[in-house]
Write a protein that holds these residues in place. Structure first.
Motif, PDB file in Angstrom:
ATOM      1  N   PRO A 181       0.794  -1.357  -0.145  1.00  0.00           N
ATOM      2  CA  PRO A 181       0.113  -0.105   0.033  1.00  0.00           C
ATOM      3  C   PRO A 181       0.891   1.197   0.057  1.00  0.00           C
ATOM      4  O   PRO A 181       1.764   1.333   0.785  1.00  0.00           O
ATOM      5  CB  PRO A 181      -0.751  -0.154   1.269  1.00  0.00           C
ATOM      6  CG  PRO A 181      -0.199  -1.032   1.966  1.00  0.00           C
ATOM      7  CD  PRO A 181       0.744  -2.107   1.161  1.00  0.00           C
ATOM      8  N   GLY A 182       0.640   2.271  -0.780  1.00  0.00           N
ATOM      9  CA  GLY A 182       1.304   3.298  -0.776  1.00  0.00           C
ATOM     10  C   GLY A 182       0.743   4.688  -0.428  1.00  0.00           C
ATOM     11  O   GLY A 182      -0.145   4.761   0.457  1.00  0.00           O
ATOM     12  N   ALA A 183       1.503   5.877  -0.928  1.00  0.00           N
ATOM     13  CA  ALA A 183       1.006   7.071  -0.372  1.00  0.00           C
ATOM     14  C   ALA A 183      -0.259   7.500  -0.602  1.00  0.00           C
ATOM     15  O   ALA A 183      -1.133   8.192   0.127  1.00  0.00           O
ATOM     16  CB  ALA A 183       2.032   8.254  -1.009  1.00  0.00           C
ATOM     17  N   TRP A 184      -0.726   7.016  -1.815  1.00  0.00           N
ATOM     18  CA  TRP A 184      -2.132   7.403  -2.027  1.00  0.00           C
ATOM     19  C   TRP A 184      -3.295   6.715  -0.915  1.00  0.00           C
ATOM     20  O   TRP A 184      -4.440   7.350  -0.707  1.00  0.00           O
ATOM     21  CB  TRP A 184      -2.607   6.987  -3.609  1.00  0.00           C
ATOM     22  CG  TRP A 184      -4.315   7.098  -3.568  1.00  0.00           C
ATOM     23  CD1 TRP A 184      -5.201   6.360  -3.712  1.00  0.00           C
ATOM     24  CD2 TRP A 184      -4.902   8.255  -3.888  1.00  0.00           C
ATOM     25  NE1 TRP A 184      -6.345   6.908  -4.014  1.00  0.00           N
ATOM     26  CE2 TRP A 184      -6.134   8.102  -4.318  1.00  0.00           C
ATOM     27  CE3 TRP A 184      -4.197   9.787  -4.172  1.00  0.00           C
ATOM     28  CZ2 TRP A 184      -6.937   9.527  -4.296  1.00  0.00           C
ATOM     29  CZ3 TRP A 184      -5.101  10.839  -4.565  1.00  0.00           C
ATOM     30  CH2 TRP A 184      -6.595  10.516  -4.527  1.00  0.00           C
ATOM     31  N   ASP A 185      -2.794   5.480  -0.608  1.00  0.00           N
ATOM     32  CA  ASP A 185      -3.762   4.872   0.426  1.00  0.00           C
ATOM     33  C   ASP A 185      -3.803   5.604   1.505  1.00  0.00           C
ATOM     34  O   ASP A 185      -4.679   5.522   2.258  1.00  0.00           O
ATOM     35  CB  ASP A 185      -3.167   3.176   0.537  1.00  0.00           C
ATOM     36  CG  ASP A 185      -3.347   2.591  -0.852  1.00  0.00           C
ATOM     37  OD1 ASP A 185      -4.562   2.425  -1.424  1.00  0.00           O
ATOM     38  OD2 ASP A 185      -2.294   2.073  -1.433  1.00  0.00           O
ATOM     39  N   GLY A 186      -2.292   5.851   2.145  1.00  0.00           N
ATOM     40  CA  GLY A 186      -2.281   6.923   3.256  1.00  0.00           C
ATOM     41  C   GLY A 186      -2.808   8.038   3.041  1.00  0.00           C
ATOM     42  O   GLY A 186      -3.509   8.461   4.133  1.00  0.00           O
ATOM     43  N   TYR A 187      -3.136   8.801   1.967  1.00  0.00           N
ATOM     44  CA  TYR A 187      -3.933  10.104   1.780  1.00  0.00           C
ATOM     45  C   TYR A 187      -5.304   9.622   2.093  1.00  0.00           C
ATOM     46  O   TYR A 187      -5.963  10.452   3.023  1.00  0.00           O
ATOM     47  CB  TYR A 187      -3.528  10.397   0.498  1.00  0.00           C
ATOM     48  CG  TYR A 187      -4.488  11.655  -0.026  1.00  0.00           C
ATOM     49  CD1 TYR A 187      -4.488  12.855   0.664  1.00  0.00           C
ATOM     50  CD2 TYR A 187      -5.448  11.451  -0.853  1.00  0.00           C
ATOM     51  CE1 TYR A 187      -5.282  13.742   0.264  1.00  0.00           C
ATOM     52  CE2 TYR A 187      -6.249  12.152  -1.459  1.00  0.00           C
ATOM     53  CZ  TYR A 187      -6.365  13.592  -0.864  1.00  0.00           C
ATOM     54  OH  TYR A 187      -7.426  14.324  -0.983  1.00  0.00           O
ATOM     55  N   THR A 188      -5.793   8.695   1.461  1.00  0.00           N
ATOM     56  CA  THR A 188      -7.098   8.446   1.325  1.00  0.00           C
ATOM     57  C   THR A 188      -7.660   7.954   2.700  1.00  0.00           C
ATOM     58  O   THR A 188      -8.851   8.748   3.262  1.00  0.00           O
ATOM     59  CB  THR A 188      -7.364   7.161   0.516  1.00  0.00           C
ATOM     60  OG1 THR A 188      -6.984   7.451  -0.835  1.00  0.00           O
ATOM     61  CG2 THR A 188      -8.972   6.949   0.522  1.00  0.00           C
ATOM     62  N   ALA A 189      -6.960   7.127   3.505  1.00  0.00           N
ATOM     63  CA  ALA A 189      -7.234   6.969   4.782  1.00  0.00           C
ATOM     64  C   ALA A 189      -7.439   8.348   5.753  1.00  0.00           C
ATOM     65  O   ALA A 189      -8.312   8.164   6.448  1.00  0.00           O
ATOM     66  CB  ALA A 189      -6.242   6.125   5.604  1.00  0.00           C
ATOM     67  N   SER A 190      -6.370   9.133   5.317  1.00  0.00           N
ATOM     68  CA  SER A 190      -6.476  10.502   6.117  1.00  0.00           C
ATOM     69  C   SER A 190      -7.749  11.174   5.975  1.00  0.00           C
ATOM     70  O   SER A 190      -8.383  11.965   6.845  1.00  0.00           O
ATOM     71  CB  SER A 190      -5.247  11.318   6.111  1.00  0.00           C
ATOM     72  OG  SER A 190      -4.308  10.753   6.569  1.00  0.00           O
ATOM     73  N   VAL A 191      -8.186  11.327   4.781  1.00  0.00           N
ATOM     74  CA  VAL A 191      -9.325  11.997   4.239  1.00  0.00           C
ATOM     75  C   VAL A 191     -10.542  11.145   4.916  1.00  0.00           C
ATOM     76  O   VAL A 191     -11.397  11.977   5.165  1.00  0.00           O
ATOM     77  CB  VAL A 191      -9.415  12.025   2.739  1.00  0.00           C
ATOM     78  CG1 VAL A 191     -10.806  12.686   2.394  1.00  0.00           C
ATOM     79  CG2 VAL A 191      -8.343  12.973   2.046  1.00  0.00           C
ATOM     80  N   VAL A 192     -10.760  10.101   4.770  1.00  0.00           N
ATOM     81  CA  VAL A 192     -11.801   9.188   5.261  1.00  0.00           C
ATOM     82  C   VAL A 192     -12.037   9.455   6.822  1.00  0.00           C
ATOM     83  O   VAL A 192     -13.046   9.747   7.326  1.00  0.00           O
ATOM     84  CB  VAL A 192     -11.856   7.786   4.743  1.00  0.00           C
ATOM     85  CG1 VAL A 192     -12.974   7.264   5.227  1.00  0.00           C
ATOM     86  CG2 VAL A 192     -11.845   7.960   3.139  1.00  0.00           C
TER      87      VAL A 192
END
Length: 341
Positions: free
Chosen positions: A300-311
């Protein structure tokens, strides 16, 4: 030692110390080159008995230490953005524990910085993707034999919450794992969040809204519910049931040992995540080391980390307002694959 991947480990607390042990004793192909922690005594205690490991209080100095070829970030979440950007500037591959960055704006800055590089360097520590039971469920859902997934029912329970744990942290810390697991299992983005608050448990500290019931909607109409209860008192439990058009599958019940003795039997219940997901952490770090040595990033990459933060931020707003909150993501850079891929 020259053929081993030299790893700088940032953070020597509960998680960091466990990763120091893991890289030194469990993982092949890597070694602990340097450890950084603001508490020098804690860092030195964590590396006691390890030969040739430098200790720093400054994480940036650790990244520049001789022999460092990769970085494992296990420091508190607010320190992650600076460490990630510094690793990118040095071209160092990174395994960063969740949350990648707690606030969506900072997480987006990390995504944009990596996208400008034109190559992935960061893997984010959503270790459930490496758990045997979760991987079996993912394979079953991807195979399509149960039909289209309609719902995921999730349970996330802890013995007790640490000092300073807030009502918002039930969502943005505890449930962040379910956020990523749901996206990965279903191959869908989460589009809205609602949080329902039952009467708090008598076992919860004063003022803590615990437990909570979190409901996520997805882009293709599936629902994901999470019971999060961080002061259940008896153990650490993580379960997930997928309900599909032609059947269901549940994981999390059998991850235990049954002890039979005179007069009866009992099931052991793990007391924290480092016990329940020990094998997953081992596989996660080994996979990261193997991929890094090949010049790749596979997890899992930075986009997954970003999405988790937004959600998670949307979930906190839903908790505070009592209403349904839509999830609004920035455009996904071409560097990153769709969820579940």
């Amino acid at each position: 030692m020259d053929d081993l991947l030299g790893v700088a480990i940032l953070g020597a607390g509960h998680m960091g110390a466990d990763h120091i042990r893991r890289v030194d004793q469990v993982v092949s192909g890597a070694r602990v080159a340097v450890v950084a922690d603001p508490d020098r005594d804690r860092a030195e205690e964590a590396v006691a008995g390890l030969a040739g490991v430098a200790v720093h209080t400054d994480p940036l100095a650790a990244l520049d230490a001789p022999g460092v070829a990769a970085v494992l970030i296990a420091s508190p979440g607010p320190a992650h953005e600076e460490a990630l950007l510094a690793a990118f500037a040095r071209g160092l591959p990174v395994l960063c524990e969740k949350p990648m960055v707690p606030d969506p704006a900072g997480a987006l800055r990390v995504v944009e910085a990596e996208a400008r590089l034109g190559r992935r360097l960061a893997q984010i520590g959503f270790m459930r993707r490496y758990d045997t039971e979760y991987r079996r469920l993912k394979s079953l859902l991807d195979g399509g034999t149960l039909g289209r997934p309609l719902m995921l029912h999730c349970t996330h329970r802890n013995v007790s919450s640490p000092a300073g744990f807030t009502s918002a942290m039930l969502v943005n810390s505890s449930v962040s794992h379910e956020i990523d697991a749901a996206r990965w299992l279903l191959g869908q983005e989460l589009t809205a969040v609602t949080v329902v608050r039952p009467t708090p448990s008598a076992g919860a500290p004063a003022g803590l809204l615990d437990p909570q019931f979190v409901l996520f909607e997805t882009e293709r109409g599936a629902l994901v519910d999470v019971e999060v209860f961080v002061n259940c008192g008896f153990g650490y439990q993580v379960r997930c049931e997928a309900v599909c058009e032609a059947g269901s599958a549940r994981i999390g019940d059998a991850h235990t040992m049954v002890v039979t003795t005179t007069g009866g039997a009992r099931e052991e219940v793990a007391q924290d995540y480092l016990v329940r997901f020990a094998d997953a952490y081992d596989r996660e770090v080994q996979a990261w080391v193997d991929a890094t040595r090949r010049g790749q990033v596979t997890g899992p990459g930075a986009w997954d980390g970003y999405t988790a933060s937004v959600v998670a931020e949307a979930g906190v707003r839903a908790l505070e307002t009592g209403g349904r909150v839509a999830v609004e993501l920035a455009p996904r850079p071409d560097l990153y694959a769709a969820p579940g891929r």
